[in-house]
Design a protein around this motif. Structure first.
Motif, PDB file in Angstrom:
ATOM      1  N   LYS A 119      -5.140  14.542   0.045  1.00  0.00           N
ATOM      2  CA  LYS A 119      -4.635  13.224   0.437  1.00  0.00           C
ATOM      3  C   LYS A 119      -3.977  12.524  -0.743  1.00  0.00           C
ATOM      4  CE  LYS A 119      -7.352   9.614   0.608  1.00  0.00           C
ATOM      5  NZ  LYS A 119      -8.354   8.587   1.024  1.00  0.00           N
ATOM      6  N   MET A 120      -4.642  12.504  -1.889  1.00  0.00           N
ATOM      7  CA  MET A 120      -4.087  11.797  -3.042  1.00  0.00           C
ATOM      8  C   MET A 120      -2.917  12.555  -3.677  1.00  0.00           C
ATOM      9  SD  MET A 120      -5.614   9.062  -2.816  1.00  0.00           S
ATOM     10  CE  MET A 120      -4.744   8.338  -4.205  1.00  0.00           C
ATOM     11  N   LEU A 121      -2.949  13.887  -3.612  1.00  0.00           N
ATOM     12  CA  LEU A 121      -1.806  14.664  -4.087  1.00  0.00           C
ATOM     13  C   LEU A 121      -0.575  14.373  -3.233  1.00  0.00           C
ATOM     14  CD1 LEU A 121      -0.594  16.755  -5.978  1.00  0.00           C
ATOM     15  CD2 LEU A 121      -1.574  18.555  -4.527  1.00  0.00           C
ATOM     16  N   THR A 122      -0.787  14.206  -1.936  1.00  0.00           N
ATOM     17  CA  THR A 122       0.307  13.849  -1.032  1.00  0.00           C
ATOM     18  C   THR A 122       0.956  12.541  -1.459  1.00  0.00           C
ATOM     19  OG1 THR A 122      -0.741  14.994   0.836  1.00  0.00           O
ATOM     20  CG2 THR A 122       0.866  13.265   1.368  1.00  0.00           C
ATOM     21  N   LYS A 123       0.144  11.552  -1.753  1.00  0.00           N
ATOM     22  CA  LYS A 123       0.678  10.265  -2.188  1.00  0.00           C
ATOM     23  C   LYS A 123       1.419  10.402  -3.517  1.00  0.00           C
ATOM     24  CE  LYS A 123      -2.898   7.612   0.224  1.00  0.00           C
ATOM     25  NZ  LYS A 123      -2.038   6.769   1.069  1.00  0.00           N
ATOM     26  N   GLY A 124       0.862  11.205  -4.429  1.00  0.00           N
ATOM     27  CA  GLY A 124       1.523  11.410  -5.715  1.00  0.00           C
ATOM     28  C   GLY A 124       2.861  12.114  -5.576  1.00  0.00           C
ATOM     29  N   MET A 125       2.916  13.122  -4.712  1.00  0.00           N
ATOM     30  CA  MET A 125       4.178  13.811  -4.454  1.00  0.00           C
ATOM     31  C   MET A 125       5.222  12.844  -3.913  1.00  0.00           C
ATOM     32  SD  MET A 125       2.922  17.359  -2.656  1.00  0.00           S
ATOM     33  CE  MET A 125       2.396  18.797  -3.609  1.00  0.00           C
ATOM     34  N   ALA A 126       4.797  11.993  -2.972  1.00  0.00           N
ATOM     35  CA  ALA A 126       5.723  11.025  -2.373  1.00  0.00           C
ATOM     36  C   ALA A 126       6.282  10.081  -3.428  1.00  0.00           C
ATOM     37  CB  ALA A 126       5.020  10.241  -1.270  1.00  0.00           C
ATOM     38  N   ILE A 127       5.424   9.663  -4.342  1.00  0.00           N
ATOM     39  CA  ILE A 127       5.854   8.733  -5.387  1.00  0.00           C
ATOM     40  C   ILE A 127       6.856   9.397  -6.335  1.00  0.00           C
ATOM     41  CG2 ILE A 127       5.060   7.431  -7.403  1.00  0.00           C
ATOM     42  CD1 ILE A 127       2.360   7.082  -5.813  1.00  0.00           C
TER      43      ILE A 127
END
Length: 257
Positions: free
Chosen positions: A169-177
């Motif tokens: 979940k947090m890797l997904t947010k980091g990728m998006a950023i």
């Protein structure tokens, strides 16, 4: 109305779905293919992978096979280069490969921990990074990481699995950023409890099924087809301003205590 429907059309795009020989991955590949995408299935069991590709082709879906280990950096790098050069540019990536191990945390071995982390987290980083490098050059792309209700909720004897899905979940947010500025949207799809080969024992457990159905506002187990609409949405132009979001498809489990 035609304009609205066209936003969901994946014709002319290619999608790589990891861990897609069976279960949720296969259902997502079939759904993206039915929406018009050329789908590239991935798995380590080549016989099972060939069978899955043949089944999709029988339905009129353009499907290819790419057998490689998503936890191996050299294999991932070589496979993505090969797909990009010999099959098609990857417009859509679905990071679906994953596994489960159940045991009380105090009895969980380091080997089991590393196996879960490599399969559920490392694969998302490795494949996501390799594909994103090509997407960045093209200035566009869609990445869908398969999360879980366990990205938000815990259950007994699956602490390690919960840790991996929280990390995704947090890797997904980091990728998006990091990659949003390059025209890439990265989102997560979080299944609830679904009937698959991996959950059959739980489905057959009358006590657990009764508890789960009673706790789920929709009052049933999920069927893998329930995930298809959400996957097509996240893979299509319909979600072109959705980034860093986790879409839970769980019958309402995460909404209730």
């Amino acid at each position: 109305m035609n304009h609205v429907l066209k936003m969901f059309d994946l014709t002319g795009r290619s999608a790589l779905i990891t861990g897609s020989s069976t279960g949720i991955g296969f259902a997502l590949a079939r759904g993206l293919g039915a929406a018009g995408a050329r789908v590239i299935l991935n798995g380590r069991n080549e016989a099972r992978l060939r069978d899955a590709v043949a089944r999709l082709r029988e339905e009129g879906i353009t499907a290819e096979a790419a057998s490689f280990d998503v936890t191996s950096p050299p294999e991932v790098s070589a496979a993505i280069d090969r797909i990009e050069k010999e099959i098609a540019p990857i417009d859509i990536l679905v990071n679906n490969a994953g596994m489960q191990r159940r045991a009380p945390l105090e009895e969980f071995s380091h080997e089991q921990w590393r196996e879960l982390m490599q399969t559920n987290v490392d694969s998302v980083f490795l494949v996501g990074q390799a594909v994103a490098r090509f997407m960045i050059e093209r200035g566009a792309g869609k990445i869908v990481n398969i999360c879980s209700v366990q990205s938000e909720l815990g259950r007994p004897n699956i602490a390690a699995y919960t840790a991996t899905k929280g990390a995704v979940k947090m890797l997904t947010k980091g990728m998006a950023i990091d990659w949003g500025q390059h025209g890439i949207q990265v989102n997560g799809l979080g299944p609830g409890y679904f009937k698959t080969e991996l959950t059959q024992a739980l489905v057959d457990d009358a006590t657990f099924s009764k508890w789960l159905i009673g706790r789920t506002p929709s009052r049933r187990w999920g069927d893998v087809e329930d995930l298809v609409g959400a996957a097509v949405f996240l893979a299509s132009d319909a979600s072109k301003f959705v980034n860093g979001h986790i879409l839970y498809v769980d019958g309402g489990v995460t909404a209730t205590l």
